[in-house]
Design a protein around this motif. Structure first.
Motif, PDB file in Angstrom:
ATOM      1  N   SER A 206      19.569   6.181  -0.850  1.00 15.22           N
ATOM      2  CA  SER A 206      18.771   5.090  -0.286  1.00 15.22           C
ATOM      3  C   SER A 206      17.272   5.371  -0.361  1.00 15.22           C
ATOM      4  N   VAL A 207      16.927   6.627  -0.326  1.00 18.45           N
ATOM      5  CA  VAL A 207      15.506   6.959  -0.455  1.00 18.45           C
ATOM      6  C   VAL A 207      14.954   6.321  -1.722  1.00 18.45           C
ATOM      7  N   TYR A 208      15.774   6.302  -2.757  1.00 16.09           N
ATOM      8  CA  TYR A 208      15.328   5.804  -4.059  1.00 16.09           C
ATOM      9  C   TYR A 208      15.321   4.282  -4.141  1.00 16.09           C
ATOM     10  N   LEU A 209      15.839   3.641  -3.113  1.00 15.73           N
ATOM     11  CA  LEU A 209      15.709   2.182  -3.070  1.00 15.73           C
ATOM     12  C   LEU A 209      14.301   1.794  -2.650  1.00 15.73           C
ATOM     13  N   TYR A 210      13.682   2.672  -1.887  1.00 12.54           N
ATOM     14  CA  TYR A 210      12.380   2.339  -1.324  1.00 12.54           C
ATOM     15  C   TYR A 210      11.227   3.084  -2.009  1.00 12.54           C
ATOM     16  N   PHE A 211      11.546   4.230  -2.602  1.00 11.15           N
ATOM     17  CA  PHE A 211      10.517   5.017  -3.282  1.00 11.15           C
ATOM     18  C   PHE A 211      11.061   5.487  -4.614  1.00 11.15           C
ATOM     19  N   LYS A 212      10.216   5.406  -5.622  1.00 10.26           N
ATOM     20  CA  LYS A 212      10.669   5.702  -6.977  1.00 10.26           C
ATOM     21  C   LYS A 212      11.174   7.129  -7.099  1.00 10.26           C
ATOM     22  N   ASN A 213      10.453   8.051  -6.570  1.00 13.71           N
ATOM     23  CA  ASN A 213      10.882   9.444  -6.614  1.00 13.71           C
ATOM     24  C   ASN A 213      10.079  10.258  -5.591  1.00 13.71           C
ATOM     25  N   LYS A 214      10.362  11.533  -5.565  1.00 14.53           N
ATOM     26  CA  LYS A 214       9.757  12.396  -4.559  1.00 14.53           C
ATOM     27  C   LYS A 214       8.230  12.365  -4.636  1.00 14.53           C
ATOM     28  N   LYS A 215       7.727  12.453  -5.831  1.00 15.86           N
ATOM     29  CA  LYS A 215       6.280  12.474  -6.019  1.00 15.86           C
ATOM     30  C   LYS A 215       5.636  11.202  -5.469  1.00 15.86           C
ATOM     31  N   GLN A 216       6.260  10.083  -5.797  1.00 19.20           N
ATOM     32  CA  GLN A 216       5.678   8.818  -5.369  1.00 19.20           C
ATOM     33  C   GLN A 216       5.750   8.655  -3.852  1.00 19.20           C
ATOM     34  N   LEU A 217       6.740   9.292  -3.265  1.00 19.56           N
ATOM     35  CA  LEU A 217       6.861   9.237  -1.810  1.00 19.56           C
ATOM     36  C   LEU A 217       5.670   9.933  -1.166  1.00 19.56           C
ATOM     37  N   LEU A 218       5.329  11.093  -1.678  1.00 22.56           N
ATOM     38  CA  LEU A 218       4.150  11.788  -1.159  1.00 22.56           C
ATOM     39  C   LEU A 218       2.888  10.972  -1.408  1.00 22.56           C
ATOM     40  N   GLU A 219       2.790  10.451  -2.617  1.00 19.18           N
ATOM     41  CA  GLU A 219       1.584   9.686  -2.947  1.00 19.18           C
ATOM     42  C   GLU A 219       1.418   8.472  -2.042  1.00 19.18           C
ATOM     43  N   LYS A 220       2.549   7.845  -1.730  1.00 15.61           N
ATOM     44  CA  LYS A 220       2.482   6.684  -0.850  1.00 15.61           C
ATOM     45  C   LYS A 220       1.945   7.091   0.524  1.00 15.61           C
ATOM     46  N   ILE A 221       2.408   8.195   1.017  1.00 14.66           N
ATOM     47  CA  ILE A 221       1.956   8.667   2.325  1.00 14.66           C
ATOM     48  C   ILE A 221       0.448   8.916   2.308  1.00 14.66           C
ATOM     49  N   LEU A 222       0.019   9.650   1.309  1.00 16.74           N
ATOM     50  CA  LEU A 222      -1.403   9.967   1.239  1.00 16.74           C
ATOM     51  C   LEU A 222      -2.236   8.704   1.041  1.00 16.74           C
ATOM     52  N   ALA A 223      -1.765   7.830   0.178  1.00 19.31           N
ATOM     53  CA  ALA A 223      -2.506   6.588  -0.065  1.00 19.31           C
ATOM     54  C   ALA A 223      -2.604   5.774   1.221  1.00 19.31           C
ATOM     55  N   ASP A 224      -1.506   5.693   1.965  1.00 17.79           N
ATOM     56  CA  ASP A 224      -1.526   4.936   3.220  1.00 17.79           C
ATOM     57  C   ASP A 224      -2.576   5.485   4.175  1.00 17.79           C
TER      58      ASP A 224
END
Lengths: 193, 193, 193, 193
Positions: A43-61
């Motif tokens: 399910s993580v991959y339904l909302y975030f493309k991959n691990k890297k993008q998950l981190l990037e989203k956090i930092l960008a936010d």
DNA sequence: TATGAATGAGTATTCATTCAT
DNA sequence: TATGAATGAATACTCATTCAT
């Protein structure tokens, strides 16, 4: 059909922050993030493309948020440059006040913030802008190098927040807040000569 | 003629610094370090227990070196506290001047430095000591919180050195050196009141 | 230092053939191949870049081998075109005689053979060449379309070998060998009219 | 107006053929099949038990169809065995004429066809039957091994159809049709003895 | 029937570390 | 010491299938 839930995305975001804070990006496990969020690994991959993008989203936010609030602060007419600078310190500190994990992630994984990160750049630019405004209005020392000065302040605050996130008792935010403002304005020398 | 093995250890140390700087600790490969040092992969393990210890050795060496020079500086009788502080800034900057890779490693992998790192602690303690000395001799503002202040300065300098290591043109060391000393002493406000 | 062993590579090659034959390329597991070869999983990657390349190496080896022997056969002066064609059938059948698994892999994974596979193309070209030679010398029917004919024969033989590999009792190679030669030469009609 | 569900099943069937042809069974994605059919992913499972069964249904449909037409052909009284064989070749070729994707699926995924596939078996049996009829009536060479012969022809035709499906220009069906019939009847030797 | 979000089993590949030579 | 082949643990990501709506 189950509908895609913003709540679920939030849970994953939060769980990722905790996991990245505790283990660092490279040791963080997607499966642990999923567990922390109460969803299945996939399910993580339904909302975030991959691990890297998950981190990037956090930092960008984080940077987007900060840049936005900074924007509002900087454009205020009722504050002078020094008051705005103090407001900026408060903003940064407040952002992390109730999420030490987030502070740790932002500090430790800062190098993942691709220089291109536009929000981070914007944040820095606003800092420089206020310094320039202060110089122009005669409040600040005209010999200041605004780029070096703003980065120096940023680095100092960043480091202190990191210390607080790891030892809130030893480095309470209020103490940090007060001390930084004092140092900024007066430096370390005795006030009267 | 076989080269002395101390030389080989040095080569590995240097190659590791470059590898850690370029790829970060977790993406660094022992095989690439060995190649960079001109030895076989397995040979790395003759001189260092494992990858983690190799990083720790590098960081410990840096801090030991700095702590040692700081020790000498702090005990000088011919300098007052402010001059010693300025000397400390110079020390830190000089340490990295001819090894930007080392600067990057120290800054980026700093969180790997277990707090237990005794030399790092010693380094920080000496900084606090000089601040206290300055307060005691009436040179520095008696309201300073020495722990917060020293960490703030450390964080600011660390960040600026990182910027220099990545863009030496944009953030030349001399500019950094001058600006930091200025800020320390006077803060950002206009000098005359 | 342990020296890289050609024997080990051979073992992996063989184990891969068995695994690919039994489970097909996509269901084949590298771990099972390693086990079958008596090495650790990671060792497979010392000799082959990845799973795909392992299959490609097997197929390339087969076609290279066949093309090479075909080359020798086709250039013989002591055989006429019909004898050479019979020799080609024998070659193909002999190649798989003692390795039914290999036959299954070649047949089932044939579509993985990128058309670019130069050895396979060479193999086909030699087949066409012999047909043309036979026509030129008046032995073969001049109305034959050599490309279609050679592919037809190839397809028929390929299919029969596959059947043999799965049911050696029901489709013994000798029976196949005899029958194919008969059909090639005379077709299915009664010989005398 | 809701379309009849038989239509929806047909759409999925067709989309699956295209997907299997383009990517092969194992790389085929149910989600892409659904998209191609204009239905939701889950809907595929309303009409087909699972991915495997979807492929089996396609293959079974093809063989059932062929077996049925073959049945009609074989029982005709107005044709002799040779004419029936030629008719069989035409049948197979016609089946795929306007659906190259289907041809590719049948050929490539043929090994997925469990031998148990009854229609396929029936198809083969009818082929053998005609050969036997031809031998009995004196039209065909009595030394033919009917099982090997029928499989040889089947394999050859199968391979040619595959080539056509991939390069219709290079291997036009009419050329294939003519050539196969010629080879069947006369073999490759010069006609006159 | 129909949807598409949610699940979670399954596996190729990497690379720090070991060890036979 | 020195080598580099061999090991095998560890994990992000995919996708067939299920199921809540």
């Amino acid at each position: 059909m189950r509908t895609r839930s913003g709540q679920k995305e939030q849970n994953i975001w939060q769980a990722a922050v905790r996991e990245f804070a505790r283990h660092g990006y490279h040791q963080a496990k997607i499966s642990r993030i999923a567990e922390g969020a109460g969803v299945a690994t996939g399910s993580v991959y339904l909302y975030f493309k991959n691990k890297k993008q998950l981190l990037e989203k956090i930092l960008a936010d984080v940077w987007q948020n900060l840049a936005q609030e900074m924007e509002a602060l900087v454009t205020r007419k009722d504050l002078n440059a020094v008051e705005k600078l103090e407001g900026m310190v408060d903003l940064v500190i407040d952002m992390f006040t109730d999420n030490p994990s987030l502070a740790i992630v932002v500090v430790n994984e800062h190098s993942q913030t691709r220089i291109a990160q536009p929000y981070y750049e914007r944040f820095l630019a606003l800092g420089r802008q206020v310094l320039e405004e202060g110089i122009a209005t005669g409040l600040l020392n005209p010999h200041l190098q605004v780029d070096v000065t703003s980065q120096f302040i940023f680095g100092g605050v960043r480091h202190l927040i990191h210390l607080w996130a790891q030892s809130p008792r030893q480095y309470p935010l209020n103490k940090i807040r007060r001390e930084v403002k004092l140092l900024l304005k007066r430096g370390i020398l005795t006030e009267v000569q």
